[in-house]
Design a protein around this motif. Structure first.
Motif, short mmCIF file in Angstrom:
data_model
loop_
_atom_site.label_atom_id
_atom_site.label_comp_id
_atom_site.label_asym_id
_atom_site.label_seq_id
_atom_site.Cartn_x
_atom_site.Cartn_y
_atom_site.Cartn_z
N TRP A 1 1.89 8.51 3.17
CA TRP A 1 1.06 9.21 3.96
C TRP A 1 1.89 9.07 5.32
O TRP A 1 2.00 10.08 5.96
CB TRP A 1 -0.50 8.57 4.33
CG TRP A 1 -1.19 9.56 5.14
CD1 TRP A 1 -1.33 9.08 6.64
CD2 TRP A 1 -1.80 10.68 5.25
NE1 TRP A 1 -2.22 9.84 7.14
CE2 TRP A 1 -2.61 10.74 6.43
CE3 TRP A 1 -2.02 11.67 4.13
CZ2 TRP A 1 -3.10 11.97 6.50
CZ3 TRP A 1 -2.84 12.58 4.30
CH2 TRP A 1 -3.47 12.89 5.66
N ARG B 1 0.31 4.33 -0.92
CA ARG B 1 -0.42 5.69 -0.48
C ARG B 1 -0.31 5.58 0.92
O ARG B 1 0.01 6.61 1.42
CB ARG B 1 -1.79 5.44 -0.81
CG ARG B 1 -1.95 5.76 -2.27
CD ARG B 1 -3.44 5.82 -2.67
NE ARG B 1 -3.51 5.30 -4.04
CZ ARG B 1 -3.80 4.22 -4.82
NH1 ARG B 1 -3.48 3.17 -3.94
NH2 ARG B 1 -3.94 4.19 -5.77
N GLU C 1 0.95 -1.32 -0.10
CA GLU C 1 0.03 -0.05 0.17
C GLU C 1 0.83 1.36 0.00
O GLU C 1 1.19 1.67 1.14
CB GLU C 1 -0.91 -0.01 1.20
CG GLU C 1 -2.06 -1.08 1.22
CD GLU C 1 -3.17 -0.60 0.20
OE1 GLU C 1 -3.25 0.65 -0.15
OE2 GLU C 1 -3.86 -1.47 -0.49
#
Lengths: 135, 137
Positions: free
Chosen positions: A78, A74, A72
């Motif tokens: 983040w 993203r 993941e």
């Protein structure tokens, strides 16, 4: 019950207490300052609170540690941005502390020390809240 | 206390309630004394903390005992976070007033004593609300 369960029960409360302590220390510095504290000095605390909020928006079970699949990215981006914001706020508060200690017309050294303490306490509260969630 | 008679257990439970009422009254008296003895009503800001303290429990958590149990519910953890943040205000407000020179050492000591007496009353209340033995028989 063992220590981890106690940490899971009382950890969010401890995180809130540490967060409140950080902001109250900053309020003490602003109230007791002889000169007006400019808004630039508020920014490290605000960004540290924002960073603590950022990396507690992520659920732990969503982080994928698989070496085979595409992770993941993203989520990791983040978290990376959250860490960058937290370290920049710490560095900014340390820089403002040095400026307060060198410049005579700036706020006193206690304002700079309180800014560093505020960032440290706010980020510690984010870490406490993160580590107190059960897996 | 299984060997005590029922009326004696009821009497002891009434004594618990009376001691809880004495604790709350003592906290209120210390709070009023911290303001009235010095004719300086700035320590009344701490009353905001006492009003704010149960509000996360009232609004976000249910009527269960989730404050003392492990939970993965985000609302319960947020409730605990806000309760912890409100708790620090009771110590921080008198400290900031003392540091700014608005109140003296006497009012500061009475403020902290009032806060800890209220905290003890809340802990005793949470400990007492686990009991159900109010039956006379």
């Amino acid at each position: 019950m063992d220590l981890l369960e106690l940490w899971a029960i009382f950890g969010p409360g401890v995180a809130g207490a540490v967060f409140g302590a950080g902001w109250w220390i900053w309020l003490d510095a602003v109230v007791c300052s002889l000169v007006t504290v400019p808004f630039l000095h508020y920014l490290p605390g605000i960004f540290a609170s924002f960073a603590a909020l950022m990396f507690n928006c992520v659920r732990k079970e969503d982080i994928d540690y698989s070496p085979y699949d595409e992770g993941e990215w993203r989520l990791k981006l983040w978290l990376f941005i959250a860490y960058v914001v937290s370290f920049v706020s710490l560095a900014g508060s340390a820089g403002l502390l040095i400026q307060d200690s060198l410049d005579k017309s700036a706020p006193s050294v206690w304002t700079g020390v309180a800014g560093v303490l505020q960032c440290v306490f706010v980020l510690i509260s984010g870490l406490v809240y993160w580590t107190s969630h059960p897996e | 206390m299984a060997d005590l008679p029922g009326y004696l257990r009821a009497c002891l439970n009434t004594g618990k309630l009376a001691s809880l009422a004495i604790l709350v009254s003592g906290g209120i008296v210390l709070q009023i004394l911290a303001c009235a003895l010095y004719n300086n009503w700035w320590p009344m800001l701490s009353v905001l903390t006492y009003v704010l303290l149960p509000m996360p429990l009232l609004f976000f958590a249910g009527s269960d005992d989730s404050i003392f149990s492990e939970s993965d519910n985000s609302w319960v953890n947020f409730t605990k976070f806000l309760t912890g943040a409100s708790t620090v205000g009771g110590i921080a407000i008198p400290s900031i007033l003392k540091h700014a020179g608005v109140i003296g050492w006497g009012a500061f000591a009475m403020e902290l004593s009032s806060y800890f007496v209220f905290g003890m009353a809340i802990i005793c209340y949470l400990w007492m609300s686990g009991d159900d033995d109010y039956s006379i028989l």
